[in-house]
Scaffold this motif. Structure first.
Motif, mmCIF file in Angstrom:
data_model
loop_
_atom_site.group_PDB
_atom_site.id
_atom_site.type_symbol
_atom_site.label_atom_id
_atom_site.label_comp_id
_atom_site.label_asym_id
_atom_site.label_seq_id
_atom_site.Cartn_x
_atom_site.Cartn_y
_atom_site.Cartn_z
ATOM 1 N N SER A 35 70.368 -48.960 -61.124
ATOM 2 C CA SER A 35 69.068 -48.068 -61.048
ATOM 3 C C SER A 35 68.023 -49.085 -60.591
ATOM 4 C CB SER A 35 67.970 -49.172 -62.441
ATOM 5 O OG SER A 35 68.955 -48.900 -63.825
ATOM 6 N N ALA A 38 68.519 -46.026 -57.441
ATOM 7 C CA ALA A 38 67.864 -45.053 -57.767
ATOM 8 C C ALA A 38 66.811 -45.093 -57.689
ATOM 9 C CB ALA A 38 68.198 -44.774 -59.258
ATOM 10 N N LEU A 39 65.787 -46.146 -58.237
ATOM 11 C CA LEU A 39 64.232 -45.513 -57.950
ATOM 12 C C LEU A 39 63.545 -46.002 -56.898
ATOM 13 C CD1 LEU A 39 62.006 -48.252 -60.224
ATOM 14 C CD2 LEU A 39 62.248 -48.435 -57.761
ATOM 15 N N SER A 82 63.089 -43.633 -64.632
ATOM 16 C CA SER A 82 64.150 -44.414 -63.048
ATOM 17 C C SER A 82 63.292 -45.821 -63.826
ATOM 18 C CB SER A 82 64.378 -44.017 -61.949
ATOM 19 O OG SER A 82 63.084 -44.371 -61.360
ATOM 20 N N ILE A 106 67.087 -41.226 -70.208
ATOM 21 C CA ILE A 106 67.137 -40.023 -69.066
ATOM 22 C C ILE A 106 67.289 -38.459 -69.437
ATOM 23 C CG2 ILE A 106 69.330 -39.712 -67.567
ATOM 24 C CD1 ILE A 106 69.781 -42.259 -67.196
#
Length: 389
Positions: A35, A38-39, A82, A106
């Motif tokens: 995570s 992704a952020l 995200s 999501i």
């Protein structure tokens, strides 16, 4: 912000991402780590593709006028998702519940992304706009809906993040709370970004012109919000790691007095393990504890349970609590055993008939308290003076 200014936060995110990728390679199954990656990836992509030079290049490469607009909007929407997913994984909880909530966010934001693409395809944007697309096409059929949808999705994520982080910060302490408050501060800038963008778009709907809010005020707010929020996610992890590292070194130093005390008990010629200067603090602590326990084994025949009991009574009489008194008693017993071992260099007691072994009490356990008592306890000093006579 000038065109090139957008690349500054993008570069900052790229540097942060570069530090995280090795950890992801070794532990790619960790949902929290995924995570975070992704952020950082999406945050950097938002600023990179939102830069006017990149916008012009993408439009030119694809041959589709203003195609960068839905691309940036989709990236912003994915970034919002995200953040929410990272917060869900960071807070933790039952794994199945965490996965279920993450999937809901999501899926919801994936539908928003699909809707943005469809609305752009249905609309018409013949004039390329590098900086003021939001306000220029605010009244255009379908395109105006696309703009409103991405702003609404971003605003919902910002509000949810502020509420979640604020509530959680009231339940925790330490670096985690600091990080959460930093995230709240960052998302206040994001909410201000939403306010300026929405005000400019609504003004267009009403026939007024507040384009400068969207064109010149909103981008710096978004950059500050993203950078501050990213710091909020990183600060607890980095500072907690530094704090743990400092605590480990402190433990190593606090064990020093006890470690030095028992070194005399090691038989001559006993090989010692040399630690390289770059050895981790945790490894040094383990080695020091191992040396201390080895020393206790050699000192065992010289431990005097009666002396320990007397030292315990003396410590209690001076007002020490139960744990401190036990540590003082153990320290006194160790100090006396070291003196007795020094007086028996040939180890005659150790070599006595094994069929009549000395009564050896339990080995001391609270190493840190014992080490502290060796340095500071008057009771231990009195025992040292007594056995030295």
């Amino acid at each position: 912000m000038n065109g090139e200014d957008y690349y500054i936060p993008a570069a900052a995110m790229a540097i942060s991402l570069a530090f995280k990728l090795p950890a992801l390679r070794h532990n790619w199954r960790d949902p929290l780590l995924r995570s975070v990656v992704a952020l950082l990836t999406l945050a950097g992509a938002v600023f990179f593709f939102a830069a006017p030079p990149t916008i012009a290049a993408v439009n030119r490469w694809t041959g589709i006028v203003n195609v960068s607009a839905p691309l940036v909007y989709c990236l912003i929407t994915a970034f919002s998702a995200s953040c929410l997913v990272l917060m869900v994984n960071w807070r933790g909880g039952p794994p199945e519940q965490t996965r279920r909530v993450s999937r809901r966010w999501i899926k919801g934001y994936s539908l928003v992304v699909a809707a943005l693409i469809v609305l752009f395809a249905l609309g018409d944007t013949p004039v390329e706009r590098l900086r003021d697309f939001d306000t220029f096409y605010a009244n255009t059929p379908y395109i105006g809906m696309m703009i409103a949808l991405y702003l609404l999705a971003h605003h919902v994520a910002a509000v949810v993040m502020v509420v979640l982080c604020w509530r959680w910060s009231l339940q925790v302490r330490g670096w985690l709370r600091v990080g959460l408050m930093i995230i709240v501060s960052g998302y206040i800038f994001n909410l201000t970004y939403d306010a300026t963008k929405i005000s400019a778009v609504v003004a267009r709907w009403l026939g007024h012109d507040l384009d400068d809010l969207s064109t010149y005020v909103a981008p710096p707010l978004a950059a500050l919000g993203a950078l501050i929020s990213a710091m909020g996610f990183v600060v607890p992890l980095v500072c907690q790691r530094l704090s743990d590292h400092w605590q480990t070194w402190a433990t190593y130093r606090r064990l020093g007095a006890l470690w030095q005390e028992v070194q005399i008990s090691a038989p001559s010629g006993t090989p010692s393990v040399r630690m390289a200067w770059w050895s981790a603090a945790e490894l040094r602590v383990i080695q020091r504890e191992s040396d201390i326990h080895d020393g206790f084994l050699h000192l065992g025949p010289y431990f005097d349970k009666g002396l320990r009991d007397d030292a315990y009574e003396s410590a209690v009489a001076t007002g020490a609590d139960e744990e401190t008194a036990r540590a003082v008693a153990d320290a006194a017993m160790v100090a006396a055993a070291v003196r007795a071992r020094s007086a028996d260099p040939e180890g005659k007691i150790i070599g006595e008939d094994e069929e009549t072994p000395l009564d050896t009490p339990d080995v001391p356990r609270d190493l840190l308290r014992i080490s502290h008592a060796l340095r500071n306890s008057p009771v231990v000093q009195a025992v040292r003076q007594q056995v030295a006579v």
